[in-house]
Write a protein that holds these residues in place. Structure first.
Motif, PDB file in Angstrom:
ATOM      1  N   VAL A  10      38.435  26.600   2.581  1.00  0.00           N
ATOM      2  CA  VAL A  10      39.481  25.600   2.844  1.00  0.00           C
ATOM      3  C   VAL A  10      39.545  24.613   1.690  1.00  0.00           C
ATOM      4  CG1 VAL A  10      40.194  23.730   4.369  1.00  0.00           C
ATOM      5  CG2 VAL A  10      39.203  25.802   5.328  1.00  0.00           C
ATOM      6  N   GLU A  11      40.725  24.413   1.170  1.00  0.00           N
ATOM      7  CA  GLU A  11      40.966  23.418   0.125  1.00  0.00           C
ATOM      8  C   GLU A  11      41.195  22.080   0.830  1.00  0.00           C
ATOM      9  OE1 GLU A  11      41.718  22.134  -3.796  1.00  0.00           O
ATOM     10  OE2 GLU A  11      41.236  24.195  -3.229  1.00  0.00           O
ATOM     11  N   ARG A  28      43.776  12.244  -8.006  1.00  0.00           N
ATOM     12  CA  ARG A  28      43.782  13.612  -7.466  1.00  0.00           C
ATOM     13  C   ARG A  28      42.563  14.397  -7.958  1.00  0.00           C
ATOM     14  NH1 ARG A  28      48.213  15.554  -4.789  1.00  0.00           N
ATOM     15  NH2 ARG A  28      50.204  14.473  -4.991  1.00  0.00           N
ATOM     16  N   ALA A  61      42.518  19.407   0.027  1.00  0.00           N
ATOM     17  CA  ALA A  61      43.854  18.816  -0.141  1.00  0.00           C
ATOM     18  C   ALA A  61      44.846  19.396   0.869  1.00  0.00           C
ATOM     19  CB  ALA A  61      44.357  19.058  -1.561  1.00  0.00           C
ATOM     20  N   ASN A  62      44.531  20.587   1.419  1.00  0.00           N
ATOM     21  CA  ASN A  62      45.454  21.219   2.363  1.00  0.00           C
ATOM     22  C   ASN A  62      45.117  20.930   3.823  1.00  0.00           C
ATOM     23  OD1 ASN A  62      46.721  22.363   0.165  1.00  0.00           O
ATOM     24  ND2 ASN A  62      45.459  24.210   0.227  1.00  0.00           N
ATOM     25  N   VAL A  63      44.023  20.196   4.036  1.00  0.00           N
ATOM     26  CA  VAL A  63      43.639  19.863   5.415  1.00  0.00           C
ATOM     27  C   VAL A  63      44.570  18.762   5.938  1.00  0.00           C
ATOM     28  CG1 VAL A  63      41.793  18.873   6.835  1.00  0.00           C
ATOM     29  CG2 VAL A  63      41.237  20.492   5.028  1.00  0.00           C
ATOM     30  N   ARG A  64      45.007  18.903   7.176  1.00  0.00           N
ATOM     31  CA  ARG A  64      45.860  17.845   7.759  1.00  0.00           C
ATOM     32  C   ARG A  64      45.084  16.536   7.808  1.00  0.00           C
ATOM     33  NH1 ARG A  64      48.613  19.675  13.282  1.00  0.00           N
ATOM     34  NH2 ARG A  64      47.784  17.623  13.706  1.00  0.00           N
ATOM     35  N   ALA A 119      41.125  15.659   8.908  1.00  0.00           N
ATOM     36  CA  ALA A 119      40.197  15.556   7.777  1.00  0.00           C
ATOM     37  C   ALA A 119      38.996  14.694   8.142  1.00  0.00           C
ATOM     38  CB  ALA A 119      40.919  14.967   6.574  1.00  0.00           C
ATOM     39  N   ARG A 167      39.653  16.095  -5.559  1.00  0.00           N
ATOM     40  CA  ARG A 167      39.259  17.502  -5.668  1.00  0.00           C
ATOM     41  C   ARG A 167      37.746  17.613  -5.897  1.00  0.00           C
ATOM     42  NH1 ARG A 167      42.377  18.785  -9.798  1.00  0.00           N
ATOM     43  NH2 ARG A 167      44.244  18.389  -8.585  1.00  0.00           N
ATOM     44  N   THR A 215      40.145  14.795   1.303  1.00  0.00           N
ATOM     45  CA  THR A 215      41.584  14.926   1.524  1.00  0.00           C
ATOM     46  C   THR A 215      42.263  13.647   1.035  1.00  0.00           C
ATOM     47  OG1 THR A 215      41.163  16.332   3.425  1.00  0.00           O
ATOM     48  CG2 THR A 215      43.349  15.330   3.300  1.00  0.00           C
ATOM     49  N   MET A 245      51.162  11.938   3.096  1.00  0.00           N
ATOM     50  CA  MET A 245      49.825  11.395   2.832  1.00  0.00           C
ATOM     51  C   MET A 245      49.658   9.974   3.374  1.00  0.00           C
ATOM     52  SD  MET A 245      48.696  12.448  -0.984  1.00  0.00           S
ATOM     53  CE  MET A 245      48.650  14.118  -1.567  1.00  0.00           C
TER      54      MET A 245
END
Ligand code: FAD
Length: 153
Positions: free
Chosen positions: A27-28, A54, A30-33, A37, A58, A63, A80
């Motif tokens: 799971v990335e 950013r 940044a893509n977690v809701r 998170a 990362r 997130t 966001m």
């Protein structure tokens, strides 16, 4: 017609395919809701280095979030936004870079256990809310943290 448990015939190819299908996908962060998170770092109006922000998110596996001012300005996407008219977090840890801590923003982090604030203003409400405060320029702290993470890696 009795029902009896039976062992399926051995099939290594099928078992290998099943193991691949059952293993969790990476799971990335940044893509977690945002509302799911566990670890969120957010940028406010005191942040100008959004690329550095950013990069740090990362590197930390966090997130990314933002204050409404930042989303209004289009610097980060509306999805966001943390706060009363954005997303209310369920995170364990929240790091706020250059966020004043307006009541509408603080409503979004009401249940967060560990809050870290990076702000140039010692008297910011976010610093009062935080468990750990760094009174410094966010543009200096972002690359310093990245460098420290890089050195540790
Ligand atoms: C109905 C309504 C709903 C709202 N809903 C939301 C919401 O859901 N979420 C939300 O966020 N807001 C919401 N707001 C807006 C909210 O009231 C604030 O205006 C907003 O949160 C302020 O964003 P900010 O802290 O990023 O910006 P600012 O208030 O401009 O604060 C910037 C902070 O950065 C610090 N700073 C400046 N330069 C630096 C630097 N170089 N390094 C470190 N720190 C620095 C300053 O000391 C200051 O504390 C809502 C408002 C209303 C009226």
């Amino acid at each position: 017609h009795a029902a009896e448990p039976v062992d399926p015939p051995a099939d290594p190819a099928r078992d290998a395919a099943l193991a691949v299908r059952l293993s969790p996908l990476p799971v990335e962060a940044a893509n977690v809701r945002l509302d799911e998170a566990g670890f969120v770092i957010a940028a406010g109006n005191g942040v100008t280095d959004f690329a550095g922000f950013r990069d740090l998110a990362r590197a930390l596996g966090a997130t990314p979030g933002a204050s409404r001012v930042v989303c209004d300005a289009g610097a980060l996407p509306r999805a966001m936004q943390v706060g009363a008219s954005g997303t209310v977090l369920n995170a364990d840890c929240y790091v706020a870079f250059g966020i004043s801590g307006a009541p509408q923003h603080l409503q979004g982090i009401g249940t967060v256990e560990h809050v870290v604030a990076v702000n140039t203003d010692l008297h910011a409400a976010m610093i009062a809310r935080a468990d750990l405060a760094v009174v410094a320029d966010a543009q200096a702290v972002l690359p310093a943290l990245l460098a420290r993470l890089g050195a540790e890696a």
